[in-house]
Design a protein around this motif. Structure first.
Motif, PDB file in Angstrom:
ATOM      1  N   LEU A  31       0.815  -0.852  -0.096  1.00 30.43           N
ATOM      2  CA  LEU A  31       0.199   0.205   0.295  1.00 30.43           C
ATOM      3  C   LEU A  31       0.771   1.620   0.153  1.00 30.43           C
ATOM      4  O   LEU A  31       2.130   1.544   0.788  1.00 30.43           O
ATOM      5  CB  LEU A  31      -0.604   0.166   1.275  1.00 30.43           C
ATOM      6  N   GLY A  32       0.495   2.070  -0.505  1.00 39.02           N
ATOM      7  CA  GLY A  32       0.967   3.491  -0.729  1.00 39.02           C
ATOM      8  C   GLY A  32       0.819   4.371  -1.362  1.00 39.02           C
ATOM      9  O   GLY A  32      -0.408   4.512  -1.603  1.00 39.02           O
ATOM     10  N   ARG A  33       1.833   5.231  -1.965  1.00 36.11           N
ATOM     11  CA  ARG A  33       1.226   6.302  -3.042  1.00 36.11           C
ATOM     12  C   ARG A  33       2.443   6.289  -4.197  1.00 36.11           C
ATOM     13  O   ARG A  33       3.382   5.494  -4.202  1.00 36.11           O
ATOM     14  CB  ARG A  33       1.730   7.880  -2.158  1.00 36.11           C
ATOM     15  N   ASP A  59       1.137  -1.444  -5.292  1.00 32.61           N
ATOM     16  CA  ASP A  59       0.334  -2.603  -5.908  1.00 32.61           C
ATOM     17  C   ASP A  59      -0.908  -1.891  -5.623  1.00 32.61           C
ATOM     18  O   ASP A  59      -2.304  -1.976  -6.635  1.00 32.61           O
ATOM     19  CB  ASP A  59       0.120  -3.956  -4.841  1.00 32.61           C
ATOM     20  N   VAL A  60      -1.216  -1.234  -4.540  1.00 33.41           N
ATOM     21  CA  VAL A  60      -2.512  -0.348  -4.508  1.00 33.41           C
ATOM     22  C   VAL A  60      -1.937   1.187  -4.128  1.00 33.41           C
ATOM     23  O   VAL A  60      -1.518   1.394  -3.628  1.00 33.41           O
ATOM     24  CB  VAL A  60      -2.726  -1.001  -2.843  1.00 33.41           C
ATOM     25  N   SER A  83       2.800   7.496   3.001  1.00 33.17           N
ATOM     26  CA  SER A  83       4.161   7.220   2.052  1.00 33.17           C
ATOM     27  C   SER A  83       3.923   6.580   1.225  1.00 33.17           C
ATOM     28  O   SER A  83       2.786   6.185   0.638  1.00 33.17           O
ATOM     29  CB  SER A  83       5.317   6.531   3.147  1.00 33.17           C
ATOM     30  N   ARG A  84       5.195   6.191  -0.060  1.00 35.98           N
ATOM     31  CA  ARG A  84       5.516   5.985  -0.422  1.00 35.98           C
ATOM     32  C   ARG A  84       5.330   4.232  -0.819  1.00 35.98           C
ATOM     33  O   ARG A  84       4.453   4.029  -1.841  1.00 35.98           O
ATOM     34  CB  ARG A  84       7.043   6.044  -1.720  1.00 35.98           C
ATOM     35  N   LYS A  85       5.578   3.912  -0.017  1.00 38.08           N
ATOM     36  CA  LYS A  85       5.358   2.455   0.959  1.00 38.08           C
ATOM     37  C   LYS A  85       4.949   2.831   2.200  1.00 38.08           C
ATOM     38  O   LYS A  85       5.525   2.350   2.777  1.00 38.08           O
ATOM     39  CB  LYS A  85       6.740   1.714   0.875  1.00 38.08           C
ATOM     40  N   GLN A  86       3.452   2.661   1.948  1.00 41.03           N
ATOM     41  CA  GLN A  86       3.232   3.074   3.712  1.00 41.03           C
ATOM     42  C   GLN A  86       3.257   1.833   4.658  1.00 41.03           C
ATOM     43  O   GLN A  86       2.993   1.504   5.574  1.00 41.03           O
ATOM     44  CB  GLN A  86       1.520   3.196   3.299  1.00 41.03           C
ATOM     45  N   GLU A  93       4.929   0.234   6.853  1.00 42.19           N
ATOM     46  CA  GLU A  93       6.427   0.691   7.211  1.00 42.19           C
ATOM     47  C   GLU A  93       6.130   2.011   6.730  1.00 42.19           C
ATOM     48  O   GLU A  93       7.797   2.668   5.885  1.00 42.19           O
ATOM     49  CB  GLU A  93       6.305  -0.095   6.116  1.00 42.19           C
ATOM     50  N   GLY A  94       5.289   3.336   6.648  1.00 37.45           N
ATOM     51  CA  GLY A  94       5.188   4.276   6.441  1.00 37.45           C
ATOM     52  C   GLY A  94       5.539   5.040   8.022  1.00 37.45           C
ATOM     53  O   GLY A  94       5.687   4.667   9.208  1.00 37.45           O
TER      54      GLY A  94
END
Length: 476
Positions: free
Chosen positions: A379-381, A389-390, A402-405, A421-422
């Motif tokens: 999940l992320g941006r 993926d999301v 975050s880019r990898k939340q 992880e954000g």
């Protein structure tokens, strides 16, 4: 007055003698240097007499002041023998000495031929492989098979569909390069050996038909005479079956290409029949009057020499560039297709999602829903440099995310866990999950990430099957 003038004259003679001695020493040193360069013992060194001034840093200023003080102390303590302090030439005298004529310096020796050959060899592959990007290994294999079948590059250009739209000249240049250029042929052979066997089989199935193959196919008749039950012959049109073409392959194995099948022969035979290329077919003659039978007959009547071909080279170039760009985008999408692990659907209502056999869970938002079809998703941006993926920016403003939340994983026992992880916390049913922590997700759990709320729904039927399979494996 005579004694004073005599003293001045003697001192000037001594100064001129020392100056001339220094000039002779410098000229002798220049001759020795020139002779050594001519012999090749010392390579010629290129240097400039211009002094480039730049600002010094603090540590350099301290070091230069220390160096100057040490040189001054050495100069005051010991003076070189044979030269007084007044005999040291000034800057103007140095310029005069450098401008004075000296022995001619021979030109620097040419570099060894081995060095030039090495440089050329190192630059040659760059020039050769500059245009290898357009010709793929599949294109090279298509070209080789087609030329071996037809022995005609014009027919190859018209009949083979390459990955790019090559001109006839490009096809000819590529064929000659594969034949006579050792570097290109070696690289092309290495690339073709790395092709997958299924890709090679697909390429071989597209090989053009040779004249010998078409001649054998043209002998297969399209009309057969059969005797009817009432003892009179009836003219009956029937298509030859696959057994007919299979028998033709067995009777002429050397004439047909190794990748030919009965189905391929039947398809090409039907194409030949459509264009009246079979031996038992006759072409209808043209009518005598102005009546035209079909469009192809009218097209044959047109004189091509009277038609003016108005070619727009700029338009053709733009179309070719646009075609390449679109094919590149399509190729990129095809390469990224297997990486798409999450599908995004637009939501029109709040009805329960329809799970299929591949969807493990659904992360449902207000605008979109994300279908989880793999055991682990991120999940992320999403950005240009970071693909996930999301992409939560599809749901709403995600500049705080975050880019990898986070990551959602499915364990073997059928439990879902989310790991943060954000920088910002993730709230699961109102409980914060900080960075580096993880939390178990249950059905209908509310996931809140930077003011974006989602509902996590689990496909209970599929998870029950996964748990049953895990229970069968664990006793073993």
């Amino acid at each position: 007055m005579d004694k004073d003038s005599q003293g001045l004259l003697d001192s000037s003679l001594m100064a001129s003698g020392t100056a001339s001695r220094s000039e002779d020493e410098e000229s002798l040193a220049g001759q020795k240097r020139a002779s050594s360069q001519a012999l090749g013992t010392i390579p010629k060194r290129r240097s400039s007499s211009r002094f480039i001034k730049r600002k010094k840093f603090d540590d350099e200023l301290v070091e230069s002041s220390l160096a100057k003080s040490s040189t001054r102390a050495k100069g005051a303590s010991g003076v070189e023998p044979g030269r007084c302090s007044g005999s040291e030439p000034s800057s103007s005298e140095k310029k005069k000495v450098s401008k004075a004529p000296s022995t001619p310096v021979p030109p620097s020796p040419a570099p060894a031929p081995g060095l030039t050959k090495r440089v050329k060899k190192s630059k040659q592959p760059l020039q050769v492989t500059k245009d290898l990007g357009r010709w793929k290994p599949a294109d090279d294999l298509l070209l080789i098979n087609a030329v071996l079948q037809t022995n005609d590059l014009t027919s190859v250009h018209l009949g083979v569909k390459f990955s790019c739209r090559f001109t006839l000249r490009e096809v000819q240049e590529r064929w000659y390069a594969l034949l006579y250029d050792p570097v290109i042929s070696k690289l092309a052979c290495q690339a073709m050996r790395q092709l997958h066997p299924e890709a090679i089989a697909a390429i071989q199935s597209k090989a053009l038909f040779s004249k010998a193959e078409e001649q054998l196919l043209s002998k297969v008749g399209s009309v057969r005479l059969r005797a009817g039950k009432r003892m009179f012959p009836a003219l009956q049109t029937s298509q030859p079956t696959l057994e007919t073409f299979q028998d033709l392959l067995h009777r002429h194995p050397d004439a047909f290409y190794l990748a030919r099948t009965a189905k391929a022969l039947q398809a090409h035979w039907q194409l030949m029949k459509q264009y009246y290329l079979l031996e038992d077919q006759t072409v209808q003659p043209l009518p005598k009057g102005d009546q035209v039978l079909n469009f192809s007959d009218a097209e044959d009547l047109i004189d091509d020499s009277k038609l003016k071909d108005m070619r727009d080279e700029v338009l053709e170039h733009e179309l070719m560039v646009a075609d390449r760009r679109q094919k590149r985008e399509i190729r990129q999408l095809e390469q990224e297709l297997h990486k798409w692990q999450v599908l995004v659907d637009s939501i029109t209502g709040m009805s329960s999602p329809d799970f299929d056999n591949q969807t493990l869970a659904v992360l449902r938002g207000r605008m979109v829903r994300y279908l989880m079809r793999s055991r682990e998703i991120t999940l992320g941006r999403a950005t240009k440099d970071n693909q996930i993926d999301v992409d939560l920016s599809l749901e709403g403003p995600a500049w705080k995310i975050s880019r990898k939340q986070g990551v959602i994983k499915l364990k073997n026992n059928g439990d879902f866990f989310i790991a943060n992880e954000g920088r910002r916390p993730i709230y699961i049913d109102g409980r914060p999950v900080l960075c580096g922590s993880k939390w178990r997700l249950s059905n209908n759990s509310v996931v809140e990430i930077a003011s974006l709320r989602f509902v996590f729904l689990i496909n209970q039927d599929l998870i029950a099957l996964i748990r049953a399979e895990a229970a069968k494996i664990t006793p073993q």
